[in-house]
Enzyme design. Structure first.
Site, short mmCIF file in Angstrom:
data_model
loop_
_atom_site.label_atom_id
_atom_site.label_comp_id
_atom_site.label_asym_id
_atom_site.label_seq_id
_atom_site.Cartn_x
_atom_site.Cartn_y
_atom_site.Cartn_z
N SER A 117 1.10 2.91 -4.11
CA SER A 117 1.65 1.71 -3.50
C SER A 117 2.87 1.19 -4.24
O SER A 117 3.56 0.31 -3.76
CB SER A 117 0.58 0.61 -3.46
OG SER A 117 0.19 0.26 -4.78
N HIS A 138 2.20 5.97 2.03
CA HIS A 138 1.40 4.84 1.56
C HIS A 138 0.66 4.21 2.73
O HIS A 138 1.22 3.39 3.47
CB HIS A 138 2.28 3.81 0.85
CG HIS A 138 1.53 2.60 0.42
ND1 HIS A 138 2.08 1.33 0.40
CD2 HIS A 138 0.24 2.45 -0.02
CE1 HIS A 138 1.17 0.47 -0.01
NE2 HIS A 138 0.05 1.12 -0.27
N GLU A 150 3.86 3.29 4.89
CA GLU A 150 5.20 3.36 4.31
C GLU A 150 5.47 4.83 3.95
O GLU A 150 4.80 5.39 3.09
CB GLU A 150 5.29 2.48 3.06
CG GLU A 150 5.23 1.00 3.37
CD GLU A 150 5.27 0.11 2.14
OE1 GLU A 150 5.95 -0.92 2.18
OE2 GLU A 150 4.60 0.47 1.13
N ASN A 188 4.61 -4.37 -0.99
CA ASN A 188 4.22 -4.90 -2.30
C ASN A 188 5.36 -5.60 -3.03
O ASN A 188 5.14 -6.53 -3.81
CB ASN A 188 3.64 -3.78 -3.17
CG ASN A 188 2.22 -3.43 -2.76
OD1 ASN A 188 1.64 -4.09 -1.91
ND2 ASN A 188 1.68 -2.38 -3.33
#
Length: 280
Positions: A117, A138, A150, A188
């Site tokens: 991540s 991800h 992602e 994130n």
């Protein structure tokens, strides 16, 4: 692409295996022990049973999905996979060591992907002899329900690798977004500064944790408040991600808040230990 390997028998590994098997791929799950790998298959079967009971899938669907799943404790059993996704602990040294093993064991034409991540995909790519065939995919937790992936492109990846990763994402029924290989990617990089700032607002006495959570749910229509989300993600994971972001961007607001560090030192990691910011 017909056969997919999954390395890691945790919650994410289990979700990835189920998603890929539902999409029609033959899936081999590899864990460090045969017992944990088989336990994951059993866990997936129980989840499929519930889906049959709720009439989300048929009994025949369940049988077909399980028929495409197998478990092993041997990396050599991934040799003929077309794609292998790594989903082990979020530690760069551990991941690089695994990629070195996978590079030796898996056929040269296969793509190796990481479910990281936050960590730099290029460092995993350069640990192999096939950096052009390494990328990031991800998925979000729980992988069976969350629609986003992602798809991360390190500077070493070829167009063919990225096309194949995007095709896999689409066949799994997910929405893929294209991301450059920078710490935190999209989600994130935006989410964790917000979570860290929520803690700092609480530390200054501006409002209680409960009222901050209520405010962000009611004012921004978020499904969870920041403190409930921090406990769900895990205090240890949160600190690891903030440290990775701070290491790359060198911004003071990314330094983990004092309350995070205190909870980590006390072993209060959130829901998984029954105590974090809240008690469960």
């Amino acid at each position: 692409m017909k056969k997919v390997g999954i390395c890691g028998s945790g919650i994410m590994g289990s979700g990835l295996a189920e998603v890929a098997a539902k999409a029609g791929y033959t899936v081999v799950v590899r864990s460090r022990s045969a017992a944990t790998a088989q336990a994951m298959i059993t866990s997936i079967e129980k989840g499929l049973d519930k889906q049959v009971q709720r009439e989300k899938i048929s009994a025949d669907d369940k049988a077909a999905i399980l028929g495409r799943l197998s478990a092993t404790d041997k990396i050599a059993d991934l040799a003929d996979c077309d794609l292998v996704i790594e989903s082990v602990v979020e530690d760069l040294a551990v991941k690089k060591a695994l990629f070195i093993e996978l590079d030796k064991a898996v056929k040269p034409s296969a793509i190796l992907a990481t479910n990281t991540s936050t960590l730099p995909v290029v460092e995993m790519a350069m640990a192999t002899g096939r950096p052009d065939k390494v990328c990031g995919t991800h998925f979000f937790n729980p992988a069976t329900a969350m629609p986003l992936v992602e798809v991360v492109r390190p500077i070493t990846a070829s167009d063919e690798t990225m096309d194949a990763a995007n095709a896999f994402t689409a066949k799994c029924g997910k929405s893929g977004v294209q991301v450059k290989d920078r710490a935190g990617f999209i989600v994130n990089a935006l989410l964790f500064p917000y979570l860290n700032n929520a803690i700092r607002i609480w530390e200054t006495g501006t409002a209680s944790m409960e009222d901050i959570d209520t405010a962000m749910k009611g004012g921004c229509n978020f499904p969870m408040g920041p403190f409930a989300l921090l406990d769900l993600i895990g205090i240890d994971t949160t600190i690891s991600i903030l440290n990775a972001l701070q290491s790359e961007f060198k911004q003071s607001h990314l330094e983990p808040a004092d309350s995070l560090k205190k909870l980590l030192a006390e072993g209060k990691l959130g829901r998984k230990t029954k105590q974090g910011f809240f008690t469960y």
